[in-house]
Scaffold this active site. Structure first.
Site, PDB file in Angstrom:
ATOM      1  N   HIS A  29      55.310 -16.891 -59.208  1.00  0.00           N
ATOM      2  CA  HIS A  29      54.252 -15.962 -59.607  1.00  0.00           C
ATOM      3  C   HIS A  29      54.754 -14.880 -60.574  1.00  0.00           C
ATOM      4  O   HIS A  29      54.221 -14.765 -61.682  1.00  0.00           O
ATOM      5  CB  HIS A  29      53.572 -15.348 -58.383  1.00  0.00           C
ATOM      6  CG  HIS A  29      52.640 -14.230 -58.723  1.00  0.00           C
ATOM      7  ND1 HIS A  29      51.500 -14.402 -59.487  1.00  0.00           N
ATOM      8  CD2 HIS A  29      52.695 -12.914 -58.437  1.00  0.00           C
ATOM      9  CE1 HIS A  29      50.893 -13.239 -59.633  1.00  0.00           C
ATOM     10  NE2 HIS A  29      51.606 -12.321 -59.008  1.00  0.00           N
ATOM     11  N   HIS A  53      56.868  -6.759 -60.871  1.00  0.00           N
ATOM     12  CA  HIS A  53      55.709  -6.004 -60.378  1.00  0.00           C
ATOM     13  C   HIS A  53      55.532  -6.011 -58.864  1.00  0.00           C
ATOM     14  O   HIS A  53      54.966  -5.074 -58.318  1.00  0.00           O
ATOM     15  CB  HIS A  53      54.414  -6.461 -61.075  1.00  0.00           C
ATOM     16  CG  HIS A  53      53.837  -7.733 -60.565  1.00  0.00           C
ATOM     17  ND1 HIS A  53      54.241  -8.977 -61.009  1.00  0.00           N
ATOM     18  CD2 HIS A  53      52.893  -7.965 -59.627  1.00  0.00           C
ATOM     19  CE1 HIS A  53      53.546  -9.908 -60.383  1.00  0.00           C
ATOM     20  NE2 HIS A  53      52.721  -9.326 -59.537  1.00  0.00           N
ATOM     21  N   ASP A  54      56.006  -7.010 -58.175  1.00  0.00           N
ATOM     22  CA  ASP A  54      55.835  -7.067 -56.716  1.00  0.00           C
ATOM     23  C   ASP A  54      57.103  -6.728 -55.935  1.00  0.00           C
ATOM     24  O   ASP A  54      57.089  -6.748 -54.708  1.00  0.00           O
ATOM     25  CB  ASP A  54      55.364  -8.466 -56.295  1.00  0.00           C
ATOM     26  CG  ASP A  54      53.873  -8.662 -56.475  1.00  0.00           C
ATOM     27  OD1 ASP A  54      53.131  -7.657 -56.474  1.00  0.00           O
ATOM     28  OD2 ASP A  54      53.446  -9.817 -56.602  1.00  0.00           O
ATOM     29  N   GLU A  57      56.705  -3.479 -53.827  1.00  0.00           N
ATOM     30  CA  GLU A  57      55.603  -3.647 -52.876  1.00  0.00           C
ATOM     31  C   GLU A  57      55.926  -4.662 -51.768  1.00  0.00           C
ATOM     32  O   GLU A  57      55.531  -4.471 -50.624  1.00  0.00           O
ATOM     33  CB  GLU A  57      54.381  -4.118 -53.664  1.00  0.00           C
ATOM     34  CG  GLU A  57      53.065  -3.878 -53.026  1.00  0.00           C
ATOM     35  CD  GLU A  57      51.934  -4.230 -53.976  1.00  0.00           C
ATOM     36  OE1 GLU A  57      51.300  -5.271 -53.751  1.00  0.00           O
ATOM     37  OE2 GLU A  57      51.710  -3.469 -54.939  1.00  0.00           O
ATOM     38  N   ASP A  58      56.643  -5.729 -52.108  1.00  0.00           N
ATOM     39  CA  ASP A  58      56.771  -6.858 -51.191  1.00  0.00           C
ATOM     40  C   ASP A  58      58.196  -7.214 -50.766  1.00  0.00           C
ATOM     41  O   ASP A  58      58.402  -8.255 -50.135  1.00  0.00           O
ATOM     42  CB  ASP A  58      56.134  -8.103 -51.815  1.00  0.00           C
ATOM     43  CG  ASP A  58      54.629  -7.955 -51.988  1.00  0.00           C
ATOM     44  OD1 ASP A  58      54.016  -7.126 -51.295  1.00  0.00           O
ATOM     45  OD2 ASP A  58      54.069  -8.665 -52.836  1.00  0.00           O
ATOM     46  N   ASP A 115      48.725 -10.298 -63.885  1.00  0.00           N
ATOM     47  CA  ASP A 115      48.942 -10.604 -62.471  1.00  0.00           C
ATOM     48  C   ASP A 115      47.706 -11.259 -61.859  1.00  0.00           C
ATOM     49  O   ASP A 115      47.783 -12.327 -61.251  1.00  0.00           O
ATOM     50  CB  ASP A 115      49.286  -9.294 -61.745  1.00  0.00           C
ATOM     51  CG  ASP A 115      49.337  -9.412 -60.238  1.00  0.00           C
ATOM     52  OD1 ASP A 115      49.646 -10.500 -59.708  1.00  0.00           O
ATOM     53  OD2 ASP A 115      49.079  -8.385 -59.566  1.00  0.00           O
TER      54      ASP A 115
END
Length: 181
Positions: A29, A53-54, A57-58, A115
């Site tokens: 992704h 980007h993640d 957050e993840d 995204d």
């Protein structure tokens, strides 16, 4: 070189993670988001932020790690597309994203649209393979997903449209229509 470093960094950060309801390694992704950004002519720092980007957050990666490895601009872009508090209910987190896009800068909007575009491309493929059963892997079903994606699209409508934003919005809208309408 920055893009290669971002891919390697994200691959390590997302190691062992898979796309929701699949055995597809999650790293596919963020790398795909990076490809989308590269395809429309974004600069390296924006592409790197798209790939990363993640991570905050993840994963266990912190914003300071991004800043140290990739610089202030990449870190600020990653922050701008990250949900501030993953403990909040889904609706509150998504409403925050929608509201923040209304006053976001061009690069933040571009990364967000790339995204979401990739997410919907994947969803469309899953929908074609699995039919309506695909909605079972989401805690919030088709109706809430439709609300969210239509809202993201609308929240980016009132700003001056750069060619990059226009291209991504067009692609995103086609996917929204194919999946939800």
């Amino acid at each position: 070189m920055l893009i290669d470093k971002a891919i390697q960094f994200a691959a390590v950060a997302h190691e062992g993670q898979y796309r929701k309801g699949t055995m597809i390694p999650y790293i596919i992704h963020p790398v795909s988001v990076g490809f989308l950004l590269q395809k429309i002519g974004c600069e390296e720092e924006v592409i790197a932020a798209g790939i990363l980007h993640d991570t905050v957050e993840d994963t266990d990666i912190e914003l300071e790690d991004i800043k140290r490895e990739f610089g202030e601009r990449v870190a600020l872009l990653v922050l701008s597309v990250s949900e501030p508090d993953k403990t909040l209910p889904w609706e509150e987190r998504k409403a925050h994203t929608i509201e923040s896009l209304q006053k976001a800068g061009e690069d933040t909007i571009i990364i967000t649209l790339a995204d979401k575009t990739h997410n919907l491309r994947t969803l469309l493929l899953d929908l074609q393979e699995q039919g309506e059963a695909v909605w079972e892997k989401f805690k919030r079903g088709k109706e809430k997903q439709s609300w969210y994606h239509h809202s993201i699209y609308e929240s980016t409508a009132n700003m001056e449209q750069s060619p990059k934003i226009s291209q991504l919005r067009s692609d995103y809208k086609k996917l929204i229509d194919a999946i939800f309408n």
